[in-house]
Design a protein around this motif. Structure first.
Motif, mmCIF file in Angstrom:
data_model
loop_
_atom_site.group_PDB
_atom_site.id
_atom_site.type_symbol
_atom_site.label_atom_id
_atom_site.label_comp_id
_atom_site.label_asym_id
_atom_site.label_seq_id
_atom_site.Cartn_x
_atom_site.Cartn_y
_atom_site.Cartn_z
ATOM 1 N N SER A 25 48.123 74.129 18.402
ATOM 2 C CA SER A 25 48.730 74.017 16.958
ATOM 3 C C SER A 25 49.194 74.832 15.611
ATOM 4 N N ASN A 26 48.855 75.941 16.460
ATOM 5 C CA ASN A 26 49.761 76.855 15.577
ATOM 6 C C ASN A 26 50.467 77.855 15.860
ATOM 7 N N ASN A 27 50.745 77.234 17.026
ATOM 8 C CA ASN A 27 51.366 78.488 17.936
ATOM 9 C C ASN A 27 52.277 78.356 18.907
ATOM 10 N N LYS A 28 53.906 78.428 17.509
ATOM 11 C CA LYS A 28 55.150 77.903 18.795
ATOM 12 C C LYS A 28 55.589 77.797 19.333
ATOM 13 N N GLY A 29 54.929 79.050 20.324
ATOM 14 C CA GLY A 29 54.961 79.558 21.656
ATOM 15 C C GLY A 29 54.447 78.811 22.392
ATOM 16 N N VAL A 30 53.224 78.550 22.287
ATOM 17 C CA VAL A 30 52.206 78.299 22.815
ATOM 18 C C VAL A 30 52.694 76.709 23.236
#
Length: 160
Positions: A132-137
């Motif tokens: 939700s706060n990490n585009k890569g993940v």
């Protein structure tokens, strides 16, 4: 903060909890694994719960069988999201004691609870929280869910 703490009440829980570890590593999320017994190492439990957020964890996954106090106690001490994995253990009443111990938390002390022995879903949920706060993940989760859809569609084709 992309690290997840995966803790369990005893080494015998590791075969179940390994599913969470594997899925998180598959999403390239750092995992720190430890044994923290709510009943046999209460000082360690208090230290872990009070300091998990200062150690770079974003989420804690806690697996426990029997009375299964570990997830709730960690949640009572930590400001982090806690995901509880009820484990069907040798001293368990068919796993229901663990499920209910983790599920029935009092107001103000939430524990996200997955199915009995559902560590894989705990790992996915932890990754979604981080995503939700990490585009890569997040991109890896989207790809994972697409793979699930492809597998189901392929299985449906094979039936015909």
């Amino acid at each position: 903060m992309n690290k997840v703490g995966v803790i369990m009440g005893s080494k015998s829980d590791l075969p179940v909890m390994q599913d969470a570890i594997d899925i998180l590593k598959g999403f390239d999320i750092e995992v720190e694994v430890d044994i923290v017994s709510a009943h046999r190492t209460p000082e360690k439990l208090f230290d872990y719960g009070k300091n998990a957020h200062t150690r770079g964890f974003a989420v804690v996954i806690a697996g426990a069988g029997g009375a299964a106090h570990l997830p709730g106690m960690i949640a009572s001490l930590s400001p982090l999201p806690v995901i509880g994995v009820p484990v069907k253990s040798s001293n368990s009443i068919d796993g229901w004691d663990s499920v209910l111990s983790i599920l029935q938390m009092p107001g103000g002390v939430p524990v996200a609870t997955v199915a009995l022995d559902g560590a894989k879903n705990a790992g996915i949920l932890a990754a979604q929280i981080i995503g939700s706060n990490n585009k890569g993940v997040l991109d890896k989760i989207v790809a994972y869910k697409e793979e699930l859809k492809v597998k189901v569609n392929q299985s449906a084709k094979e039936l015909k």
